[in-house]
Enzyme design. Structure first.
Site, PDB file in Angstrom:
ATOM      1  N   GLU A   1       0.837  -1.196   0.000  1.00 41.24           N
ATOM      2  CA  GLU A   1       0.000   0.000   0.000  1.00 41.24           C
ATOM      3  C   GLU A   1       0.876   1.251   0.000  1.00 41.24           C
ATOM      4  OE1 GLU A   1      -3.931   1.611   2.501  1.00 41.24           O
ATOM      5  OE2 GLU A   1      -2.665   0.025   3.320  1.00 41.24           O
TER       6      GLU A   1
ATOM      7  N   LYS B   1      -9.253   3.249  -2.561  1.00 41.30           N
ATOM      8  CA  LYS B   1      -9.616   2.461  -1.387  1.00 41.30           C
ATOM      9  C   LYS B   1     -11.023   2.827  -0.929  1.00 41.30           C
ATOM     10  CE  LYS B   1      -7.482   0.952   2.978  1.00 41.30           C
ATOM     11  NZ  LYS B   1      -6.300   1.113   3.854  1.00 41.30           N
TER      12      LYS B   1
ATOM     13  N   CYS C   1      -5.991  -3.751   1.997  1.00 44.54           N
ATOM     14  CA  CYS C   1      -5.698  -3.717   3.430  1.00 44.54           C
ATOM     15  C   CYS C   1      -6.942  -3.836   4.303  1.00 44.54           C
ATOM     16  CB  CYS C   1      -4.908  -2.452   3.772  1.00 44.54           C
ATOM     17  SG  CYS C   1      -4.063  -2.546   5.379  1.00 44.54           S
TER      18      CYS C   1
ATOM     19  N   SER D   1      19.685  -1.168  34.223  1.00 45.21           N
ATOM     20  CA  SER D   1      19.484  -1.244  35.671  1.00 45.21           C
ATOM     21  C   SER D   1      19.672  -2.651  36.224  1.00 45.21           C
ATOM     22  CB  SER D   1      18.074  -0.757  36.012  1.00 45.21           C
ATOM     23  OG  SER D   1      17.103  -1.682  35.546  1.00 45.21           O
TER      24      SER D   1
END
Length: 625
Positions: free
Chosen positions: A45, A114, A175, A359
């Site tokens: 896309e 789309k 999509c 840490s």
């Protein structure tokens, strides 16, 4: 007429607004597809612009440069003799659309916009694009003059139509349209479309791939057909990682699957398919009844055949065999996804490496382990001869091409680009200090071990000088307000020191550039608010920001880290008290993970969350609790 065809899909590591680079990667994917005998190639896309352009999609320049790039694709030798599906934004009648451009031999056959936008979670497509609402309808789109000169076309069809070749029919699904209840593939299949293409910009989430593949399988399992899925791969400049995994399916079964995690820029997946398998699969009576009454799409004729008949004459050529879907474990996904994203971010930022306050706790150790995974991926890619990775590795380490440097050992490469520091105080334990040192040595990072008590004391003395008051820890009789303030002093000094060291450590080592500071705050702590502002929550990038504590615990496979009690180590350690995160928060990390899932996944507010937890936690606490 032949019935064997070879088709290609791909995963491309496109960069937002990198028009020159995106063009090169697109043309390379077309070249590879053609080399493998494919006559149809689809890409991700918005591959011409990159998916993550954000508000640049509102700028006219983005559309102008997209047409310029498309013009170069149309004019290229690579594009000759192939049906191509390319993605870019198009403005039609002054309305912006997210489109697929179907081209063949220097002609545009169709611009397909789309129809359903992704507009939740990480997506904001409606901010930039309008969905095409005229289903099965096309209009004439007037091409820019620069394109007219190349194609000889004044207008082309714009809208919801399909492409009809001499031997088959091809439709587009984009999509988000796959994820909708009434997906376009249903109507396309019933109208005789045999090949459906899906070009996506789908980001990585833990365990998401299984959902994606199941939806794609379902798309052709009932209706039959060939489904080609293309996806962006990598970090295109935003905080998301797009996880590739290009797919080709036939009648609900996978015949080709690309990698989900890769630091390569171009990956092409091909398969040889028998069109007759689709036709025989669709021979059921019930499908025929529904198909005979379905509404038709406009067919755009293409004077082209995907099959040429020669493959049938070669007995050695046969359809690609079916394979099972491959899934990484969640622990592998954590190791590989953020690692690929880190490498993309590092090479594009032009910095010299990473700096991590280590840490010795689970979160920072997990972050360090992800960087270690990144170093392994880089060495593996270099060993395969990937010239782009080799060039990027030299750029990051400050080496020239003349030096001939190629990373061959992950520890050696980590020693050049990864810097860690244990910032201890009188409240720190020997356990976390030694754990940080051991992990740094195992990974190969350039490690600094320091005590910052003098800086903390200086700030406390300054406060006393200004106010005449001396705050003390709760363990020494102080109030909660004093206790929290003294903890935050240490936490925020670590952030200041982190950025100081990130800027100057390369200089100390006689190397150019500066370092990106890595954070290590997990998603549960962010949802709960259990962190100090401007401490580990403040960094250039946070590789574990979307991962729960429970998943991080499973990711760390080393017993030393699994047994570690999560602690901030900001309060004094006494014979009767050792600070623990879960005590401070008033809940366990497992409970916090439940809260996060109910809030973010199941969209629960306080009341509906309570009604679910009454049952979920009934075996360990009373309703009132």
């Amino acid at each position: 007429m032949g019935h064997l065809i070879t088709v290609a899909t791909c995963s491309l590591n496109q960069w937002a607004l990198d028009f020159k680079g995106n063009l090169a990667r697109t043309l390379e994917s077309i070249r590879i597809a053609k080399e493998r005998g494919a006559t149809l190639r689809i890409g991700p896309e918005l591959e011409i612009t990159g998916y993550g352009c954000a508000d640049h999609f509102l700028e006219g320049d983005t559309y102008l440069h997209s047409w310029e790039v498309l013009g170069k694709i149309l004019s290229s030798k690579e594009a000759e003799g192939m049906l191509l599906d390319v993605g870019m934004p198009v403005a039609h009648k002054n309305v912006r659309y997210n489109c697929r451009i179907i081209i063949l031999d220097c002609k545009i056959l169709l611009i397909r916009p789309k129809m359903y936008m992704a507009n939740d979670g990480n997506y904001r497509e409606l901010r930039w694009f309008t969905p095409w609402g005229k289903h099965r309808v096309t209009e004439e789109h007037y091409l820019p003059r620069m394109i007219q000169k190349i194609t000889g076309q004044l207008t082309v069809p714009f809208g919801d139509a399909v492409i009809s070749t001499y031997d088959t029919c091809i439709g587009v699904e984009m999509c988000e349209e796959l994820f909708t209840p009434n997906s376009p593939h249903i109507g396309l299949s019933l109208d005789g479309v045999e090949i459906i293409t899906n070009s996506s910009g789908s980001h990585h989430e833990l365990r998401k791939l299984r959902t994606r593949i199941e939806l794609i399988k379902e798309a052709t399992l009932k209706s039959g057909g060939i489904y080609l899925y293309a996806n962006q791969q990598g970090c295109d400049g935003d905080r998301l990682y797009y996880d590739g995994c290009a797919l080709i399916l036939v009648n609900g079964e996978i015949v080709a699957q690309g990698s989900q995690f890769s630091i390569g820029d171009v990956e092409v997946v091909t398969a040889t398919i028998d069109l007759e398998d689709v036709r025989s699969f669709r021979s059921t009576c019930s499908r025929g009844v529904q198909a005979s009454t379905s509404q038709s799409f406009q067919r755009i004729n293409a004077s082209f055949a995907l099959s040429d008949g020669r493959m049938e004459d070669n007995p050695a050529i046969r359809p690609t065999i079916v394979k099972n879907a491959f899934y990484h474990t969640p622990e592998e996904e954590i190791s590989l996804g953020p690692a690929c994203w880190l490498w993309d971010y590092l090479r594009r930022s032009k910095t010299s490496g990473f700096f991590l306050p280590l840490s010795g706790g689970i979160d920072s150790c997990a972050t360090a382990t992800i960087v270690c995974s990144m170093c392994r991926l880089v060495v593996k890619s270099c060993a395969k001869g990937d010239q782009q990775t080799i060039a990027d590795a030299r750029q990051v380490t400050g080496e020239t091409a003349e030096s001939g440097y190629i990373p061959t050992d992950p520890k050696e490469f980590a020693s050049r680009i990864f810097h860690t520091c244990y910032m201890g105080t009188q409240n720190s334990s020997n356990e976390t200090r030694s754990r940080a040192k051991e992990l740094a040595e195992s990974i190969g990072s350039y490690h600094v071990d320091l005590n910052m008590d003098t800086v903390v004391t200086a700030l406390q003395l300054l406060f006393t000088l200004v106010t005449g008051k001396t705050p003390t820890f709760r363990a020494h009789g102080g109030s909660n307000v004093e206790n929290l303030a003294l903890q935050n002093i240490q936490a925020r000094i670590r952030m200041v020191l982190a950025y100081l060291l990130a800027q100057l450590l390369p200089w100390v080592r006689g190397r150019p550039g500066s370092l990106l500071v890595l954070g290590s705050a997990n998603v549960d702590e962010c949802l709960r608010g259990y962190f100090t502002k401007y401490d580990c929550s403040s960094a250039d990038i946070n590789p574990i920001g979307g991962i729960s504590k429970a998943d991080l615990r499973r990711f760390i496979a080393y017993a030393d880290f699994l047994d570690a009690t999560p602690t901030a180590e900001l309060e004094p350690i006494t014979e009767t008290y050792v600070q623990a995160d879960e005590v401070d928060m008033g809940m366990t990390y497992d409970e916090l993970t439940d809260f996060g899932r109910l809030r973010k996944v199941y969209k629960c507010g306080p009341y509906s969350m309570f009604t679910k937890l009454v049952h979920l936690w009934s075996n360990k606490m009373e309703v009132s609790e």
